[in-house]
Design an enzyme around this catalytic site. Structure first.
Site, mmCIF file in Angstrom:
data_model
loop_
_atom_site.group_PDB
_atom_site.id
_atom_site.type_symbol
_atom_site.label_atom_id
_atom_site.label_comp_id
_atom_site.label_asym_id
_atom_site.label_seq_id
_atom_site.Cartn_x
_atom_site.Cartn_y
_atom_site.Cartn_z
ATOM 1 N N LYS A 104 0.837 -1.312 -0.019
ATOM 2 C CA LYS A 104 0.074 0.159 -0.028
ATOM 3 C C LYS A 104 1.002 1.260 0.232
ATOM 4 C CE LYS A 104 -3.697 -0.493 2.645
ATOM 5 N NZ LYS A 104 -4.181 -0.804 3.986
ATOM 6 N N ARG B 295 -3.025 3.543 8.542
ATOM 7 C CA ARG B 295 -3.252 2.236 7.843
ATOM 8 C C ARG B 295 -1.989 1.327 7.916
ATOM 9 N NH1 ARG B 295 -4.835 5.014 2.025
ATOM 10 N NH2 ARG B 295 -5.968 2.902 1.670
ATOM 11 N N GLY C 194 -7.464 -8.098 6.335
ATOM 12 C CA GLY C 194 -8.036 -8.160 7.823
ATOM 13 C C GLY C 194 -6.960 -8.382 8.981
ATOM 14 N N MET D 175 -5.231 -5.989 10.101
ATOM 15 C CA MET D 175 -5.234 -4.759 11.060
ATOM 16 C C MET D 175 -6.262 -3.605 10.573
ATOM 17 S SD MET D 175 -3.628 -2.791 13.280
ATOM 18 C CE MET D 175 -4.051 -1.457 12.741
ATOM 19 N N ARG E 115 -3.567 -1.749 -6.296
ATOM 20 C CA ARG E 115 -2.815 -2.748 -6.314
ATOM 21 C C ARG E 115 -3.220 -3.561 -7.415
ATOM 22 N NH1 ARG E 115 -6.041 -4.900 -0.965
ATOM 23 N NH2 ARG E 115 -7.794 -4.993 -2.038
ATOM 24 N N HIS F 111 -4.644 -47.097 -8.115
ATOM 25 C CA HIS F 111 -5.240 -47.320 -9.619
ATOM 26 C C HIS F 111 -6.373 -46.356 -10.050
ATOM 27 C CE1 HIS F 111 -8.146 -49.589 -12.115
ATOM 28 N NE2 HIS F 111 -7.021 -49.842 -12.881
ATOM 29 N N ARG G 141 1.229 -46.366 -21.384
ATOM 30 C CA ARG G 141 1.127 -47.485 -20.656
ATOM 31 C C ARG G 141 0.415 -48.687 -21.218
ATOM 32 N NH1 ARG G 141 -0.202 -43.367 -15.853
ATOM 33 N NH2 ARG G 141 -1.562 -42.897 -17.467
ATOM 34 N N ARG H 76 5.445 -47.675 -23.524
ATOM 35 C CA ARG H 76 6.201 -48.586 -22.703
ATOM 36 C C ARG H 76 5.757 -49.940 -22.561
ATOM 37 N NH1 ARG H 76 5.365 -47.017 -16.465
ATOM 38 N NH2 ARG H 76 3.391 -48.012 -16.869
ATOM 39 N N GLU I 242 14.264 -45.075 -13.832
ATOM 40 C CA GLU I 242 13.396 -45.083 -12.534
ATOM 41 C C GLU I 242 13.954 -45.719 -11.460
ATOM 42 O OE1 GLU I 242 9.526 -46.749 -13.446
ATOM 43 O OE2 GLU I 242 10.522 -48.002 -14.983
ATOM 44 N N SER J 219 13.822 -41.794 -20.513
ATOM 45 C CA SER J 219 12.592 -41.209 -19.937
ATOM 46 C C SER J 219 12.509 -41.149 -18.330
ATOM 47 C CB SER J 219 11.427 -41.455 -20.542
ATOM 48 O OG SER J 219 10.347 -40.951 -19.854
ATOM 49 N N GLY K 243 11.330 -41.820 -15.114
ATOM 50 C CA GLY K 243 10.002 -42.129 -14.337
ATOM 51 C C GLY K 243 10.088 -41.629 -13.181
ATOM 52 N N THR K 244 9.785 -40.247 -12.798
ATOM 53 C CA THR K 244 10.266 -39.860 -11.363
ATOM 54 C C THR K 244 9.343 -40.219 -10.301
ATOM 55 O OG1 THR K 244 9.237 -37.767 -12.126
ATOM 56 C CG2 THR K 244 11.400 -37.934 -12.317
ATOM 57 N N ASN K 245 8.125 -40.754 -10.588
ATOM 58 C CA ASN K 245 7.266 -41.465 -9.476
ATOM 59 C C ASN K 245 8.080 -42.712 -8.982
ATOM 60 O OD1 ASN K 245 5.440 -39.739 -10.493
ATOM 61 N ND2 ASN K 245 4.171 -41.308 -11.341
ATOM 62 N N ASP K 246 8.475 -43.462 -9.607
ATOM 63 C CA ASP K 246 9.346 -44.515 -8.991
ATOM 64 C C ASP K 246 10.717 -44.079 -8.422
ATOM 65 O OD1 ASP K 246 7.378 -46.586 -9.188
ATOM 66 O OD2 ASP K 246 8.058 -47.562 -10.824
ATOM 67 N N CYS L 183 8.327 -38.382 -17.534
ATOM 68 C CA CYS L 183 7.146 -39.055 -17.749
ATOM 69 C C CYS L 183 6.353 -39.274 -16.360
ATOM 70 C CB CYS L 183 6.835 -40.211 -18.597
ATOM 71 S SG CYS L 183 7.835 -41.625 -17.829
ATOM 72 N N TYR M 65 12.167 -32.897 -23.442
ATOM 73 C CA TYR M 65 10.538 -32.731 -23.243
ATOM 74 C C TYR M 65 10.021 -33.313 -21.929
ATOM 75 C CZ TYR M 65 10.230 -37.826 -23.716
ATOM 76 O OH TYR M 65 10.458 -39.252 -23.466
HETATM 77 P P1 ADP Z 1 -7.777 -2.041 4.136
HETATM 78 O O1 ADP Z 1 -6.151 -2.262 3.743
HETATM 79 O O2 ADP Z 1 -8.408 -2.944 4.603
HETATM 80 O O3 ADP Z 1 -8.214 -1.734 2.408
HETATM 81 P P2 ADP Z 1 -7.323 1.041 3.938
HETATM 82 O O4 ADP Z 1 -6.109 1.493 4.757
HETATM 83 O O5 ADP Z 1 -7.286 0.776 2.685
HETATM 84 O O6 ADP Z 1 -7.634 -0.707 4.751
HETATM 85 O O7 ADP Z 1 -8.527 1.559 4.657
HETATM 86 C C1 ADP Z 1 -9.797 1.295 4.600
HETATM 87 C C2 ADP Z 1 -10.845 2.265 4.302
HETATM 88 O O8 ADP Z 1 -10.586 3.507 4.874
HETATM 89 C C3 ADP Z 1 -10.925 2.318 2.774
HETATM 90 O O9 ADP Z 1 -12.030 2.507 2.269
HETATM 91 C C4 ADP Z 1 -9.991 3.404 2.553
HETATM 92 O O10 ADP Z 1 -10.434 3.901 1.343
HETATM 93 C C5 ADP Z 1 -10.577 4.408 3.647
HETATM 94 N N1 ADP Z 1 -9.276 5.446 3.934
HETATM 95 C C6 ADP Z 1 -8.096 5.044 4.301
HETATM 96 N N2 ADP Z 1 -7.364 6.226 4.398
HETATM 97 C C7 ADP Z 1 -8.384 7.116 4.044
HETATM 98 C C8 ADP Z 1 -8.193 8.557 4.163
HETATM 99 N N3 ADP Z 1 -6.962 9.243 4.448
HETATM 100 N N4 ADP Z 1 -9.240 9.317 3.723
HETATM 101 C C9 ADP Z 1 -10.518 8.650 3.363
HETATM 102 N N5 ADP Z 1 -10.533 7.383 3.864
HETATM 103 C C10 ADP Z 1 -9.456 6.531 3.649
HETATM 104 MG MG MG Z 2 -8.041 -0.479 0.996
HETATM 105 MG MG MG Z 3 7.546 -46.738 -12.926
#
Ligand code: ADP
Ligand code: MG
Ligand code: MG
Length: 924
Positions: A26, A95, A104, A106, A341, A457, A563, A619, A792, A811, A813-816, A879, A899
């Site tokens: 970020k 952030r 999730g 933080m 991103r 099998h 086979r 084979r 193999e 060839s 035969g890497t399983n065996d 193979c 190959y």
């Molecule tokens: P996450 O990694 O969970 O996406 P973010 O840091 O991007 O968390 O932020 C969570 C929410 O808060 C997002 O919708 C983001 O756009 C909003 N947000 C973060 N910083 C600001 C900011 N400076 N002004 C307005 N909205 C913000």
């Molecule tokens: Mg975000």
């Molecule tokens: Mg074999």
């Protein structure tokens, strides 16, 4: 370097947008966007190094807060606002963000800098009391939760109580006064929970928030997430902290917030895709408090803003040369970009965008190929469960052959045929499968077994046919006699519908919706580029003509492993094979082989024609011969039944005789005939059957081996019973002649399994030579073919130079070879100790799935070296199953294989992986 010399804090102007390890994903992207002139609210990033230092010393690095002060002053200058002391207060968001996105990990703290004083200024400045208190109560709760560790419920309770009192269904219905009251209650919650008043000093708030973000890196949620997704310290180490000037999407109808993709992540279509909410803050979109609108609607509602977002979209793509997933906020008609991103997309979208971005000149062909993880293509090659259908699995086994299917449960191959002929989709459920179940495979949508591993099998055959298979689902108890299976308290009866997912190993009751495989035009284009860049060829493992046709449709450039024993398994052939095995005399055996010869030759002709002009590696017979026989247990069981039958038939014979004395001519008093059971009795038929079974039983007992996989099989069998290999060799050579006479270019290759010394090869080669001369004389034409060996066995590697003298190709035969190198029996390893080995870090991967490059791979490398020393143009391939695994393919490329060969549906994955291997080598 001491702490106070080290730079830990970087403004968006100066941070290196490429350094994700230092600034997090970020943070680095915020810097990059800022520097290319996109409208990012000003801010700065505290590096992951600061985080690691904090975690190690349990204290913020010296001088860090001083740098933070300096940065805040710069923000004040840039925005004309004041942090904690101004008519126009500066508020910021705090952030988290590591090098890899960890959803999730933080929570973000918004509106930091508010206190009882700055709040009043915000209200005065905006003239909006409701906005002020709304921001305030959000901040107290988020800060309380994230920085002070107060559980959400402590805030939710008073909040809900006031909503109820006011009769407000939604938050928006609350008035400024309500929110003011709530803010007051929240401050009391903080006081009572922490024993201290809410921190008023914005710098104190900031410091606590920074510490909390750092600490979250070692929180349980984050650690679990990293373990789950195998995120190692070299991928992401510590989290950065982004401090970003707040902008408000909730300042009225000229404000909004949303998220968008520069292209549709579900289809790849080159159109802006996203959602937005007018008069809202970012978290409202995520929390689903209000339903966002599709972004197209903005073209009507806020046309100028929509135009600017379109512009932002193309700027982002032009700069990143990659589909972007971005967050934006509009504050009073000014558009801000808050995050970007690389967009996560499904396989179809990845492939389409690759081809289209190349056409637009946004990326090169190399980039188009390299941006797609070969493994991802699996989604497009097999039907899969609809990700939106979230059923709980009933049981779980090994993902033995990918793809998903539903059908009616059936417990033996014969019933499977009957039901499928009635037009039902069926899934064959067995404890484990044997060659005699093969007709059940043909008619089933998928296979489920309660025993056996990924090379059982069932697994091998299903993969070859491209049918989904879940193997070794040990929670399922199969009762074939009663035609049902038990999973705990649940019973599956014949005819019940189940769904299995061979990609995950899950088994479901009922029909779970599936999505079809889609081999799109774009995928074909992409793979044609891949073939041009790859050095290695990609062959398929295919045993019967149907498999070859399918392999061809996946772009196989030949067959790397056929086979032949699979050809013996068809229902019309197995009895002849049986005849061959149990025959007492050479003549009897030859008679059976003579019947098999034209059948095999026919198969080879078809295979060779299908693949013309590409090579087909055949084979010769590999498994121990008793694999074609029923098990001893089964035979004993059958004999008990037959003997019962004989006794009861003798009884009915006596009864029939007595009755006919009573009723001469068998005419009953009512004029009817004798009951059928009493007429049919011809015990001699049963005697014959018993005798046959007893012969087979004796054979099974005489063929018994303690370790059949290390026993009488492969070339060993070929040498002790040369008539079997002779028949196969002759079939191949005659098939070649037949095709050549028809003017079809064919390249059969005869391959010998299980070889450990060159004397074995010399023995078989003599046989081949003798038959070649005969066939040539009979046909008046020279059959074209190659002669080669599988590698193999460990000794074959160490004696590779000697072996190379005898052959034209190797060839692996890497399983065996993996089993032999580790001295692990795969099935036992996977069922018993491998999972624990992986968990304990004793082995990183399952060596049967990921080629063990340092051990098994080393042997391969040495063998190739020794082999090519003797024969520089020695052709070398692989193979074993690893031939379809991208990382292993990369290694095969690096040691000079010509190959790889894998199951048909994995061919496209291998083609892309082979191109990756070549491209990555060029770039290093
Ligand atoms: P996450 O990694 O969970 O996406 P973010 O840091 O991007 O968390 O932020 C969570 C929410 O808060 C997002 O919708 C983001 O756009 C909003 N947000 C973060 N910083 C600001 C900011 N400076 N002004 C307005 N909205 C913000
Ligand atoms: Mg975000
Ligand atoms: Mg074999």
């Amino acid at each position: 370097m001491s702490d106070n010399q080290k730079q830990y804090v970087y403004s968006f102007q100066e941070g290196d947008g490429k350094n994700k390890m230092l600034l997090g994903g970020k943070g680095s992207n915020l810097c990059e966007m800022f520097q290319i002139g996109l409208n990012v609210p000003p801010g700065y990033v505290i590096s992951t190094e600061a985080c690691l230092s904090y975690l190690e010393k349990e204290a913020l690095p010296d001088g860090l807060m001083d740098s933070v002060h300096t940065q805040m002053q710069a923000l004040e200058a840039a925005t004309g606002k004041g942090f904690g002391s101004s008519d126009n207060p500066l508020l910021v968001s705090v952030r988290s963000g590591a090098a890899m996105s960890m959803p999730g990990m933080m929570d973000t703290i918004l509106n930091l800098g508010l206190n009882s004083d700055t709040l009043q200024h915000v209200i005065e400045y905006t003239g909006d009391e409701r906005f002020g208190y709304d921001a305030y109560r959000r901040f107290i709760q988020l800060f309380g939760k994230v920085a002070l560790g107060i559980p959400d419920e402590m805030f939710d309770e008073p909040f809900e109580a006031i909503k109820a009192r006011e009769g407000a269904k939604e938050d928006i219905a609350l008035s400024a006064d309500n929110l003011k009251e709530i803010s007051g209650l929240f401050l009391e919650v903080v006081h009572s929970q922490t024993g201290l008043p809410f921190p008023e000093d914005p710098y104190k708030q900031l410091e606590l928030a920074i510490r909390a973000v750092f600490a979250s890196w070692n929180g349980k949620r984050a650690i679990d997430y990293r373990r789950q997704f195998n995120i190692t310290p070299d991928m992401a180490n510590g989290t950065a902290v982004c401090i970003c000037t707040m902008v408000f999407g909730n300042r009225g109808d000229d404000s909004a917030t949303g998220v968008a993709f520069t292209r549709n992540p579900g289809t790849g279509e080159n159109l802006l895709y996203g959602e937005y909410l007018v008069n809202a803050q970012g978290e409202d979109v995520v929390a689903g408090i209000r339903t966002p609108k599709p972004i197209d609607q903005m073209a009507e509602e806020m046309p100028e803003m929509h135009r600017q977002i379109e512009e932002l979209r193309s700027k982002l793509e032009n700069h990143y040369s990659e589909v972007q997933d971005f967050e934006f906020t509009i504050e009073r008609d000014i558009l801000y970009c808050l995050q970007t991103r690389n967009g996560k997309m499904n396989a179809t979208a990845m492939v389409r965008t690759s081809v289209e971005m190349e056409a637009q000149g946004l990326i090169t062909r190399e980039q188009a190929l390299l941006r797609i993880n070969p493994e991802l293509l699996e989604q497009m090659l097999f039907p899969r469960l609809d990700p939106d259908a979230s059923d709980e699995p009933l049981a779980k086994g090994l993902p033995a052959s990918p793809g998903a299917a539903h059908g009616r449960a059936v417990f033996d191959a014969d019933r499977a045929e009957v039901m499928s002929h009635r037009g039902e989709r069926v899934i064959l459920i067995r404890e484990e499968t044997k060659p005699e179940d093969i007709h059940g495979f043909f008619v089933s949508e998928a296979i489920l077994t309660s025993r056996g591993g990924k090379t059982s099998h069932a697994a091998v055959v299903a993969r070859g046919m491209g049918k989904p298979c879940v193997a070794g689902a040990e929670g399922i108890e199969v009762d074939v006699q009663a035609r049902r299976a038990h999973i705990g308290a649940v019973v599956i009866r014949e005819g019940d519908i189940i769904t299995i997912d061979g990609t995950s190993g899950n088994v479901y009751l009922g029909e779970v919706p599936t999505l079809e495989a889609e081999f799109t035009e774009e995928l074909k284009t992409l793979l044609s580029w891949a073939d041009k860049r790859a050095r290695m060829k990609v062959m398929a493992n295919a045993d019967i003509p149907e498999d070859a046709v399918r392999a061809l449709s996946y772009g196989a450039m030949g067959i790397g492993l056929c086979r032949t024993e699979r050809m013996f398994n068809a229902t019309d052939r197995l009895p002849i094979v049986l005849e061959m095995i149990i025959s007492d005399t050479t003549e009897q055996r030859q008679a059976a082989l003579d019947k098999l010869l034209p059948i095999q030759r026919g198969d080879f002709v078809e295979l060779l024609k299908t693949m013309s002009p590409n090579p087909v590696t055949i084979r010769l017979l590999d498994p121990p011969i008793h694999e074609f026989l029923p098990s001893e247990l089964q035979l004993l069981d059958d004999l008990v039944h037959l003997k019962h039958l004989r006794n009861s038939m003798r009884g009915s014979e006596v009864l029939a005789a007595s009755i006919s004395q009573l009723y001469p001519g068998g005419i009953m008093p009512d004029g009817g005939e004798l009951p059928v059971v009493l007429q049919m009795a011809d015990p001699s038929l049963v005697d014959e059957a018993i005798e046959k079974k007893e012969i087979i039983l004796r054979k099974v007992r005489s063929l018994f081996e303690v370790n059949p996989m290390l026993g009488h099989r492969g070339v060993r069998l070929g040498i002790t019973s040369p008539e079997i290999y002779s028949m196969q060799i002759r079939s191949v050579l005659e098939a070649a002649c037949e095709c050549q006479k028809q003017g079809i270019e064919v390249h059969p290759e005869i391959m010998i399994p299980q070889v450990c010394t060159h004397h074995e090869l010399a023995f078989i080669r003599k046989l081949v030579e003798k038959i070649r001369i005969e066939v040539e004389e009979e046909n008046g034409i020279k059959p074209i073919f190659k002669f080669g060996t599988m590698i193999e066995v460990v000794r074959a590697c160490t004696k590779a130079g000697m072996l190379a003298n005898e052959v034209e190709f190797f060839s692996f035969g890497t399983n065996d070879l993996t089993q032999a190198t580790f001295s692990f029996s795969r099935e036992d390893a996977e069922n018993k100790f491998l999972p624990m080995y992986q968990e304990a870090g004793i082995l990183n991967d399952n060596p049967f799935e990921v080629l063990d490059v340092t051990g098994v791979g080393k042997m391969m490398e040495l063998a190739i070296g020794w082999g090519r020393e003797v024969k520089p143009d020695l052709k070398v391939g692989i193979c074993g199953e690893h031939g379809g695994h991208p990382e292993s393919i990369k290694f095969c490329h690096s040691i000079g294989l010509d190959y790889v060969s894998c199951s048909g549906p994995r061919v496209p994955i291998a083609r892309l992986a082979a191109a990756h291997a070549a491209l990555l080598e060029e770039s290093t």
